[in-house]
Write a protein that holds these residues in place. Structure first.
Motif, PDB file in Angstrom:
ATOM      1  N   LEU A 169       0.829  -1.192   0.000  1.00 39.81           N
ATOM      2  CA  LEU A 169       0.000   0.000   0.000  1.00 39.81           C
ATOM      3  C   LEU A 169       0.873   1.254   0.000  1.00 39.81           C
ATOM      4  CD1 LEU A 169      -2.650  -1.091   2.671  1.00 39.81           C
ATOM      5  CD2 LEU A 169      -2.889  -1.155   0.167  1.00 39.81           C
ATOM      6  N   THR A 170       0.260   2.381  -0.297  1.00 39.19           N
ATOM      7  CA  THR A 170       0.952   3.659  -0.294  1.00 39.19           C
ATOM      8  C   THR A 170       0.712   4.366   1.029  1.00 39.19           C
ATOM      9  OG1 THR A 170       0.680   3.912  -2.690  1.00 39.19           O
ATOM     10  CG2 THR A 170       1.106   5.914  -1.423  1.00 39.19           C
ATOM     11  N   ASP A 171       1.790   4.747   1.707  1.00 40.49           N
ATOM     12  CA  ASP A 171       1.692   5.566   2.908  1.00 40.49           C
ATOM     13  C   ASP A 171       1.413   6.994   2.443  1.00 40.49           C
ATOM     14  OD1 ASP A 171       2.252   7.238   5.111  1.00 40.49           O
ATOM     15  OD2 ASP A 171       3.825   5.932   5.865  1.00 40.49           O
ATOM     16  N   ALA A 172       0.229   7.512   2.758  1.00 41.29           N
ATOM     17  CA  ALA A 172      -0.178   8.815   2.235  1.00 41.29           C
ATOM     18  C   ALA A 172       0.768   9.924   2.664  1.00 41.29           C
ATOM     19  CB  ALA A 172      -1.601   9.137   2.683  1.00 41.29           C
ATOM     20  N   ALA A 173       1.315   9.839   3.868  1.00 47.00           N
ATOM     21  CA  ALA A 173       2.245  10.865   4.341  1.00 47.00           C
ATOM     22  C   ALA A 173       3.522  10.870   3.514  1.00 47.00           C
ATOM     23  CB  ALA A 173       2.570  10.633   5.812  1.00 47.00           C
ATOM     24  N   VAL A 174       4.028   9.685   3.216  1.00 38.78           N
ATOM     25  CA  VAL A 174       5.249   9.585   2.405  1.00 38.78           C
ATOM     26  C   VAL A 174       4.984  10.066   0.984  1.00 38.78           C
ATOM     27  CG1 VAL A 174       6.925   7.965   1.439  1.00 38.78           C
ATOM     28  CG2 VAL A 174       6.194   7.733   3.827  1.00 38.78           C
ATOM     29  N   VAL A 196      -2.558   6.685   7.308  1.00 35.04           N
ATOM     30  CA  VAL A 196      -3.525   6.367   6.255  1.00 35.04           C
ATOM     31  C   VAL A 196      -2.756   5.710   5.119  1.00 35.04           C
ATOM     32  CG1 VAL A 196      -5.170   7.271   4.575  1.00 35.04           C
ATOM     33  CG2 VAL A 196      -5.053   8.270   6.869  1.00 35.04           C
ATOM     34  N   PHE A 197      -3.179   4.515   4.731  1.00 32.59           N
ATOM     35  CA  PHE A 197      -2.560   3.773   3.638  1.00 32.59           C
ATOM     36  C   PHE A 197      -3.613   3.576   2.539  1.00 32.59           C
ATOM     37  CE2 PHE A 197      -0.632   2.081   7.595  1.00 32.59           C
ATOM     38  CZ  PHE A 197       0.673   2.501   7.396  1.00 32.59           C
ATOM     39  N   VAL A 198      -3.187   3.673   1.293  1.00 27.48           N
ATOM     40  CA  VAL A 198      -4.136   3.525   0.195  1.00 27.48           C
ATOM     41  C   VAL A 198      -3.575   2.592  -0.873  1.00 27.48           C
ATOM     42  CG1 VAL A 198      -5.110   5.814   0.595  1.00 27.48           C
ATOM     43  CG2 VAL A 198      -3.286   5.552  -1.091  1.00 27.48           C
TER      44      VAL A 198
END
Length: 234
Positions: A169-174, A196-198
């Motif tokens: 998943l994508t770490d929204a903060a990163v 939040v991960f997407v």
């Protein structure tokens, strides 16, 4: 900025059992007008349905799922979002510890963009967290639509539970180059334990941790605000 796809505004918020300034809490959320709020430490005991509905109404939202069946994890949505299915999960109880769980909702927004939103709150005990993270991740991997997952992980980036949940998943903060924004505690910000991960198919347009006089009164965690774009519907 990404200009295709369906916009979705998401807030993840550990509301500390609503033990702080509830008027400030309502004002914080109403000011940013989210489509989805993923709550940790929401109502989970006596009259939890009524309390969940009251909390949702104070934020200008409706209850999608969660509460007691998800042990305080609560999913709230605006009327723009249609919920098509809800699931709850309880992690195995370690004697002497708090029960923990997760909530999941399959949703439709806009002209038919589908997504699965999920929320959890993992244990403070480092011996319990990895197993809970694995159970949460198993459900995320089985979700029928692109996932938006938020949690109070009680773990730092790079920790065992964090690595498990974030895998694939994508770490929204990163993604937004804002991993330096700390989420806990409001009194002494020193850790990023909320995330939040997407799904990689979902674009992260913007990310922020809301540190304001209101948020410092509303809870012991800062809320996360994420603007996303869901894959366009063919």
């Amino acid at each position: 900025m990404v200009d295709s796809g369906v916009p979705l505004r998401v807030v993840s918020y550990n509301v500390h059992g609503q033990r702080d300034d509830t008027a400030a809490l309502a004002a914080v959320v109403r000011q940013v007008a989210p489509d989805v709020v993923i709550v940790q430490e929401g109502p989970r005991r006596f009259r939890w349905r009524a309390k969940s509905a009251t909390l949702a109404a104070s934020l200008g939202l409706v209850v999608a799922g969660g509460g007691l069946p998800a042990l305080g994890n609560l999913l709230l949505t605006s009327l723009r979002v249609r919920v098509t299915g809800v699931r709850h999960q309880r992690y195995p109880l370690t004697p002497g510890r708090h029960l923990r769980g997760a909530a999941y909702a399959d949703c439709v927004v806009g002209t038919g963009a589908r997504f699965t939103v999920a929320g959890s709150h993992l244990a403070t005990d480092p011996a319990e967290r990895p197993g809970q993270a694995q159970l949460f991740k198993r459900e995320l991997d089985a979700a029928p639509y692109p996932v938006i997952a938020a949690a109070d992980l009680n773990d730092d980036p790079g920790g065992p539970a964090w690595r498990t949940v974030s895998r694939g998943l994508t770490d929204a903060a990163v993604a937004a180059d804002r991993a330096d924004r700390l989420t806990y505690s409001c009194a002494n910000p020193r850790r990023r334990i909320d995330a939040v991960f997407v799904d990689p198919r979902i674009s992260v347009v913007d990310y922020d941790v809301l540190d304001t006089p209101l948020t410092r009164r509303a809870s012991d965690h800062f809320p996360i605000l994420v603007d996303l774009r869901l894959p366009a519907v063919d």
